[in-house]
Design an enzyme around this catalytic site. Sequence first.
Site, mmCIF file in Angstrom:
data_model
loop_
_atom_site.group_PDB
_atom_site.id
_atom_site.type_symbol
_atom_site.label_atom_id
_atom_site.label_comp_id
_atom_site.label_asym_id
_atom_site.label_seq_id
_atom_site.Cartn_x
_atom_site.Cartn_y
_atom_site.Cartn_z
ATOM 1 N N HIS A 137 0.844 -1.201 0.000
ATOM 2 C CA HIS A 137 0.000 0.000 0.000
ATOM 3 C C HIS A 137 0.879 1.251 0.000
ATOM 4 C CE1 HIS A 137 -3.279 -2.734 1.146
ATOM 5 N NE2 HIS A 137 -4.088 -1.790 0.690
ATOM 6 N N LYS A 195 -0.500 4.919 4.536
ATOM 7 C CA LYS A 195 -1.337 3.972 5.297
ATOM 8 C C LYS A 195 -0.743 3.760 6.678
ATOM 9 C CE LYS A 195 -3.751 -0.440 4.901
ATOM 10 N NZ LYS A 195 -5.027 0.150 5.327
HETATM 11 P P1 NAD Z 1 -7.684 9.495 4.494
HETATM 12 O O1 NAD Z 1 -6.702 9.789 5.588
HETATM 13 O O2 NAD Z 1 -7.436 10.082 3.151
HETATM 14 O O3 NAD Z 1 -9.141 9.951 4.965
HETATM 15 C C1 NAD Z 1 -9.643 9.751 6.253
HETATM 16 C C2 NAD Z 1 -10.523 10.924 6.602
HETATM 17 O O4 NAD Z 1 -11.072 10.723 7.913
HETATM 18 C C3 NAD Z 1 -9.735 12.256 6.636
HETATM 19 O O5 NAD Z 1 -10.367 13.222 5.802
HETATM 20 C C4 NAD Z 1 -9.803 12.630 8.107
HETATM 21 O O6 NAD Z 1 -9.783 14.038 8.320
HETATM 22 C C5 NAD Z 1 -11.160 12.008 8.487
HETATM 23 N N1 NAD Z 1 -11.386 12.040 9.931
HETATM 24 C C6 NAD Z 1 -10.480 11.968 10.935
HETATM 25 N N2 NAD Z 1 -11.095 12.143 12.127
HETATM 26 C C7 NAD Z 1 -12.421 12.310 11.858
HETATM 27 C C8 NAD Z 1 -13.572 12.542 12.670
HETATM 28 N N3 NAD Z 1 -13.476 12.643 14.017
HETATM 29 N N4 NAD Z 1 -14.762 12.664 12.075
HETATM 30 C C9 NAD Z 1 -14.881 12.573 10.725
HETATM 31 N N5 NAD Z 1 -13.827 12.385 9.890
HETATM 32 C C10 NAD Z 1 -12.616 12.239 10.464
HETATM 33 O O7 NAD Z 1 -7.783 7.913 4.430
HETATM 34 P P2 NAD Z 1 -8.454 7.017 3.270
HETATM 35 O O8 NAD Z 1 -7.399 6.535 2.349
HETATM 36 O O9 NAD Z 1 -9.670 7.693 2.738
HETATM 37 O O10 NAD Z 1 -8.878 5.731 4.129
HETATM 38 C C11 NAD Z 1 -9.799 5.848 5.205
HETATM 39 C C12 NAD Z 1 -10.037 4.468 5.809
HETATM 40 O O11 NAD Z 1 -10.653 3.619 4.846
HETATM 41 C C13 NAD Z 1 -8.768 3.741 6.250
HETATM 42 O O12 NAD Z 1 -9.064 2.976 7.393
HETATM 43 C C14 NAD Z 1 -8.458 2.838 5.072
HETATM 44 O O13 NAD Z 1 -7.683 1.712 5.420
HETATM 45 C C15 NAD Z 1 -9.860 2.442 4.688
HETATM 46 N N6 NAD Z 1 -10.022 1.980 3.302
HETATM 47 C C16 NAD Z 1 -10.915 0.973 3.136
HETATM 48 C C17 NAD Z 1 -11.193 0.522 1.864
HETATM 49 C C18 NAD Z 1 -12.237 -0.534 1.688
HETATM 50 O O14 NAD Z 1 -12.517 -0.947 0.547
HETATM 51 N N7 NAD Z 1 -12.868 -1.002 2.778
HETATM 52 C C19 NAD Z 1 -10.558 1.085 0.758
HETATM 53 C C20 NAD Z 1 -9.649 2.125 0.976
HETATM 54 C C21 NAD Z 1 -9.400 2.575 2.261
#
Ligand code: NAD
Length: 268
Positions: free
Chosen positions: A156, A160
């Site tokens: 990744h 991450k």
């Molecule tokens: P990212 O860091 O780009 O986005 C996460 C967001 O959460 C940020 O905008 C952050 O400000 C926000 N956040 C933090 N605290 C918060 C709060 N109290 N209230 C609301 N929002 C808040 O990360 P990402 O790449 O978008 O990934 C997010 C999550 O999704 C990770 O856990 C990642 O592993 C997971 N993910 C899952 C899949 C899937 O298919 N299930 C795919 C990609 C990523």
Amino acid sequence: MIKVGICGVAGRMGQRISHLTLEAGNLDLGGGVEFAGHPAIGKDIGEVIGVSPLGVQVVDSVEAIVGDVDVVVAFTAPPEPTAVAANIAGRAGVPMVIGTTGLSAEQVEAMTHDLKAVACVFAPNFSVGVTVLTQLVEEAARILGGDYDVEIVEAHHRFKTDAPSGTAYALAQAAARGLERDLQAVGIYGRYGDTGARTHDEIGVHAVRAGDIVGEHTVVFGGIGETIELVHRAQSRDTFASGVIRAIPFAVAAEPGMYDMRDVLGLR
Ligand code: NAD
């Protein structure tokens, strides 16, 4: 029209899910949440994701949107806000779609309890390809049997923060199911130093972090005289986001309970 609220709306996944929500004919964006102090708070979601204004502002609590939406989608980093969102959505009777990874077993248990009265699709990977891969890994493990060593390598992007990926863990669980092993007992996460020879039953999981890799998973079945590899490469986050778009109407229509992408795709 199903009104969608997104917790983590300004994140990498939140933004792509927002775009695909607006492009889908049956969905509309009804709310977006970020943490208090995030620069997006108070801004129009359209401005945050780079489209025309939508007349909906980003707020700092799920409490403020649950009355306006039919479903809450949560993709947050760190994971804790997703657990908080589940508590609020569960109390409000609003279904959820959760993609956040890195939640502890205790947090998942608490979320399952909080969401018992609503439907929730909770998947470590919303890609259709990975969902199929997970089925194939379980089947391959069952057919190949215990004499093939199972090792999983995931890669990744450098941002991450949790390891191994939720997907690698789910693939390890699928292999363990196929082999009728307990992953808690046989999972090995990385190796270093004088580890001794590989034990017969262990399932190894290894994490690479580099550049902007969206997500790669390789499951190796190592036998004597042959090696089988099952590989999935995500080229864009839209593979996950489009799975979320399929999961949203499913969550809104489903009976209360916890589901994953296999349910959404009708694979069981
Ligand atoms: P990212 O860091 O780009 O986005 C996460 C967001 O959460 C940020 O905008 C952050 O400000 C926000 N956040 C933090 N605290 C918060 C709060 N109290 N209230 C609301 N929002 C808040 O990360 P990402 O790449 O978008 O990934 C997010 C999550 O999704 C990770 O856990 C990642 O592993 C997971 N993910 C899952 C899949 C899937 O298919 N299930 C795919 C990609 C990523």
